[in-house]
Design an enzyme around this catalytic site. Structure first.
Site, short mmCIF file in Angstrom:
data_model
loop_
_atom_site.label_atom_id
_atom_site.label_comp_id
_atom_site.label_asym_id
_atom_site.label_seq_id
_atom_site.Cartn_x
_atom_site.Cartn_y
_atom_site.Cartn_z
N CYS A 51 0.85 -1.19 0.00
CA CYS A 51 0.00 0.00 0.00
C CYS A 51 0.88 1.24 0.00
CB CYS A 51 -0.90 -0.01 1.23
SG CYS A 51 -1.86 -1.52 1.36
N ARG A 58 2.00 1.40 -6.01
CA ARG A 58 2.19 0.44 -4.91
C ARG A 58 0.92 -0.34 -4.62
NH1 ARG A 58 6.58 1.44 -1.26
NH2 ARG A 58 5.35 0.43 0.35
N TRP A 87 -3.75 -2.06 -1.50
CA TRP A 87 -3.67 -3.32 -2.23
C TRP A 87 -4.23 -4.34 -1.26
CZ3 TRP A 87 -1.57 -8.24 -2.24
CH2 TRP A 87 -1.46 -8.86 -3.49
N ASN A 103 0.03 -0.33 6.41
CA ASN A 103 0.64 -1.16 5.39
C ASN A 103 1.08 -2.44 6.10
OD1 ASN A 103 1.79 -1.96 3.05
ND2 ASN A 103 3.32 -0.34 2.95
N GLY A 104 0.66 -3.62 5.61
CA GLY A 104 1.05 -4.86 6.27
C GLY A 104 -0.16 -5.68 6.66
N GLU A 119 12.94 -13.95 -17.86
CA GLU A 119 12.57 -12.53 -17.68
C GLU A 119 11.65 -12.05 -18.80
OE1 GLU A 119 12.25 -8.70 -16.14
OE2 GLU A 119 12.57 -10.70 -15.31
N LYS A 169 7.86 -10.59 -18.12
CA LYS A 169 7.40 -9.27 -18.57
C LYS A 169 6.07 -9.41 -19.33
CE LYS A 169 9.13 -7.00 -16.43
NZ LYS A 169 10.01 -7.66 -15.55
N GLU A 229 3.14 -10.47 -16.86
CA GLU A 229 2.62 -9.56 -15.83
C GLU A 229 1.90 -8.34 -16.39
OE1 GLU A 229 5.53 -7.78 -13.22
OE2 GLU A 229 7.13 -8.23 -14.63
N HIS A 283 12.56 -32.55 -23.55
CA HIS A 283 12.14 -33.40 -22.42
C HIS A 283 10.72 -33.08 -21.98
CE1 HIS A 283 16.28 -34.70 -22.23
NE2 HIS A 283 16.66 -33.44 -22.18
N LYS A 315 4.04 -2.82 -6.94
CA LYS A 315 5.47 -2.63 -7.19
C LYS A 315 6.34 -3.26 -6.12
CE LYS A 315 8.94 -1.00 -9.45
NZ LYS A 315 9.32 -1.69 -10.65
C1 AGP Z 1 8.88 -7.50 -11.82
O1 AGP Z 1 8.52 -6.82 -12.93
C2 AGP Z 1 7.89 -7.53 -10.74
N1 AGP Z 1 7.48 -6.26 -10.36
C3 AGP Z 1 8.29 -8.40 -9.56
O2 AGP Z 1 8.54 -9.71 -10.01
C4 AGP Z 1 9.52 -7.92 -8.78
O3 AGP Z 1 10.67 -8.14 -9.52
C5 AGP Z 1 9.62 -8.69 -7.46
O4 AGP Z 1 8.46 -8.44 -6.72
C6 AGP Z 1 10.85 -8.29 -6.66
O5 AGP Z 1 10.78 -6.95 -6.31
P1 AGP Z 1 12.08 -6.22 -5.72
O6 AGP Z 1 13.14 -6.23 -6.78
O7 AGP Z 1 11.59 -4.84 -5.38
O8 AGP Z 1 12.49 -7.00 -4.51
#
Ligand code: AGP
Length: 613
Positions: A2, A27, A74, A100-101, A486, A490, A493, A509, A608
């Site tokens: 959040c 966030r 969130w 937050n939490g 990666e 991308k 997500e 395999h 994020k």
């Molecule tokens: C990546 O695009 C995502 N936002 C997510 O996988 C991110 O890499 C992961 O949550 C780790 O975040 P951090 O690098 O802030 O620890």
């Protein structure tokens, strides 16, 4: 998870809070709200949905005052709705919190309070915090005492900010564990509180970062930091170098698009101050690495989540190849509960853009507890992962706002490369010729990435061809195996297409069964030690009727003759290959998501910084 913003001072808090929340919406963005002390009364405005809905609600029913707090949510406990949105007010209406939490023991606390006649108006765990505060205030405590008593009974990790109409001269903020940061911004006769720097950067660069187990009493002129038991602690004021404009979109449609295009600058910045191209040497001052330590270390374990873990995968190849140190890459959420075998001769390296990811911080605590040397590669200045490490490397890319990480993926690739050369130097296993070549290659990177970005038009055409697919397979080998993961991450997500990254050698395999005319196969096949092997992968995929999209090195006619689409990258020294091969894959995912009309910067169900387990 959040986003939190708070203000106390002579100005109207409402616009300051709304602007700050705008900068934090990445966030969490399923509901938002604010509370302001107006004529001695706590006035709350909150709404489900994007922040824009809250802004129009405040326009219809204005509120203003000189003390206020705000929140973007969130959801973890209680569906995204107006009644579950923060801030939450106590039954008396005299105290209000944003959080937050997760309150892990909220059910038993809720039952206790309900048994005492407290009526709850939401399904959230957070509401037990404000009802507890209300009770302690009712029992004669002042706000700081009530906060101390309340925090003492909460289980879990928390970032909490509160104020009370009984004590309009202060805001109280507290941090327990790893539920995202709490930063206080020192202004002239005014103070700001936030869960992240970009929210208050336009007002001040003087930041105080709360440690876990600390509470801050924030008044207009003063900040008093104390342990939860009331013991005063000294604090450091950090000057943050980021400029407020870096938290703006500028001429781009999305932050992700802007951040992809910022990589020439961000890679130049992550190299800046660390490489002396005259002396051909590397200096990583904040790592605190000594030749003694470099020689004593027997193994490295890289811990991270998501994109950061994929960067770790490239780091393994770099550090094993250049520094000849065995490296394991571990997903932080697995490492923390597996009783891993690490000790004083192990260096545990955490990689994290936000520096606040709960799983990564908990894995760092586990490594610390086992006596390992703790390093981190972090982007967010002053974040927990930077502060609790024995040594760190800052990514120096500036704030990254788009949820899908891009520039904070390529920067750690270069940081890991510099770390490998630095380690090898300290372990005295690198001859002068190799060291000079490795460092000379580094100088090429910003320009090579610039040339990849110049080819965005070609990528757009391929994106157009793939925008309606339902699945996609990414294949890579060796140093580009993590590039496959990666690239797939991308696409997953931000476009919601089911994409899977896979070690190319594993294809026969199992996953080769997936390939048919509906399954696009992205093959990362630049000219590197694994090129010939990848070429046969391209042929096998083509033989099964797959649509082959190849990431290939300029001038590679062999691949061009087989693949349906080619995403060209310039010739790149292979140990730095993943820095260029990922660029067309970032652009591909971005343009497919944009063509599908999706919210690229705030993809569904994501945030994020993941500050809860
Ligand atoms: C990546 O695009 C995502 N936002 C997510 O996988 C991110 O890499 C992961 O949550 C780790 O975040 P951090 O690098 O802030 O620890």
């Amino acid at each position: 998870m959040c986003g939190i913003v708070g203000y106390i001072g002579p100005r109207d808090a409402t616009p300051i809070i709304l602007n700050g929340l705008k900068r934090l919406e990445y966030r969490g963005y399923d509901s938002a709200g604010l509370a302001v002390l107006q004529d001695g009364v706590i006035e709350v405005r909150r709404n489900a949905g994007k922040l824009a809905r809250l802004v129009s609600l405040v326009e219809q029913s204005p509120v203003s005052g000189q003390v206020g707090i705000g929140h973007t949510r969130w959801a973890t406990h209680g569906e995204p709705s107006t009644r579950n949105a923060h801030p939450h007010v106590g039954e008396t209406g005299e105290v209000v919190v944003v959080h937050n939490g997760i309150v892990e023991n909220f059910l038993e606390l809720r039952d206790e309070l309900s048994a005492e006649g407290v009526n709850f108006s939401s399904e959230t765990d957070t509401e037990v915090i404000v009802q507890l505060l209300d009770r302690y205030l009712g029992a004669g405590c002042n706000l700081v005492e009530a906060a101390g008593n309340t925090l003492a009974v909460l289980k879990g990790a928390h970032g909490i900010v509160m104020f009370s109409s009984r004590e309009p001269d202060k805001i109280v903020a507290a941090r327990i564990g790893n539920a995202g940061g709490v930063v206080i911004g020192k202004g002239e006769g005014e103070m700001f509180v936030a869960s992240d720097i970009p929210a208050i950067l336009e007002h001040t660069r003087q930041m105080i970062f709360l440690e876990s187990g600390q509470m801050a009493v924030v008044m207009r002129e003063t900040v008093d930091v104390q342990e939860l038991n009331g013991t005063r602690v000294d604090y450091e004021v950090h000057t943050v170098s980021w400029d407020p404009v870096s938290a703006e979109k500028g001429e781009y449609r999305h932050f992700m698009e802007k951040e992809i295009h910022e990589q020439v600058r961000s890679l130049t910045d992550t190299i800046a101050g660390r490489v002396d191209f005259d002396k051909m040497s590397i200096r990583l001052g904040q790592l605190n690495l000594t030749p003694e330590l470099a020689k004593r270390v027997q193994k490295m374990v890289i811990i991270a989540c998501g994109t950061a873990a994929n960067a770790g995968g490239v780091g393994k190849v770099l550090i094993e190849r250049i520094a000849r140190l065995p490296v394991e890459v571990d997903i932080a959420s697995e490492f923390r509960y597996r009783d891993p075998i690490v000790d004083e001769q192990t260096v545990v390296l955490a990689i994290s853009q936000s520096g606040e990811t709960a799983d990564t911080l908990a894995a760092m605590a586990e490594a610390r507890q086992k006596g390992a040397v703790l390093w981190s590669i972090v982007n967010a200045i002053g974040s927990q992962a930077m502060r609790i490490a024995d040594g760190y490397i800052s990514m120096q890319t500036g704030p990254e706002i788009g949820v899908a990480s891009t520039k904070a993926y390529t920067a750690p690739l270069v940081d890991l490369y510099m770390l490998a050369v630095h380690l090898a130097d300290m372990r005295e296993i690198l001859n002068d010729k190799s060291r000079r070549q490795l460092i000379a290659d580094l100088r090429l990177i910003p320009d090579l990435v610039g040339r990849c970005l110049d080819r965005e038009g070609q990528v757009k055409d391929v994106a157009y061809a793939l925008k309606d697919v339902a699945h996609c397979l990414y294949l890579g080998r060796g140093i580009n195996m993590p590039t496959a993961y990666e690239g797939a991450l991308k696409l997953k997500e931000i476009s919601y297409i089911h994409a899977e990254g896979y070690p190319a050698g594993e294809m026969k395999h199992g996953p080769i069964a997936l390939i048919d005319e509906d399954m696009p196969v992205v093959v990362i096949a630049p000219r590197d030690p694994w090129y010939e092997k990848m070429l046969s992968q391209v042929e096998q995929a083509k033989a099964r009727g797959g649509i082959v999209i190849a990431v290939a090195t300029d001038g590679d006619d062999r691949i061009a003759n087989i693949a349906d689409h080619v995403l060209w990258v310039p010739e790149t020294p292979w140990l730095l290959g993943p820095v260029t091969t990922i660029i067309p894959l970032q652009l591909l995912a971005y343009h497919i998501a944009a063509l599908r009309g999706l919210d690229v910067d705030q993809p569904r169900n994501l945030a994020k910084s993941v500050t809860v387990e």
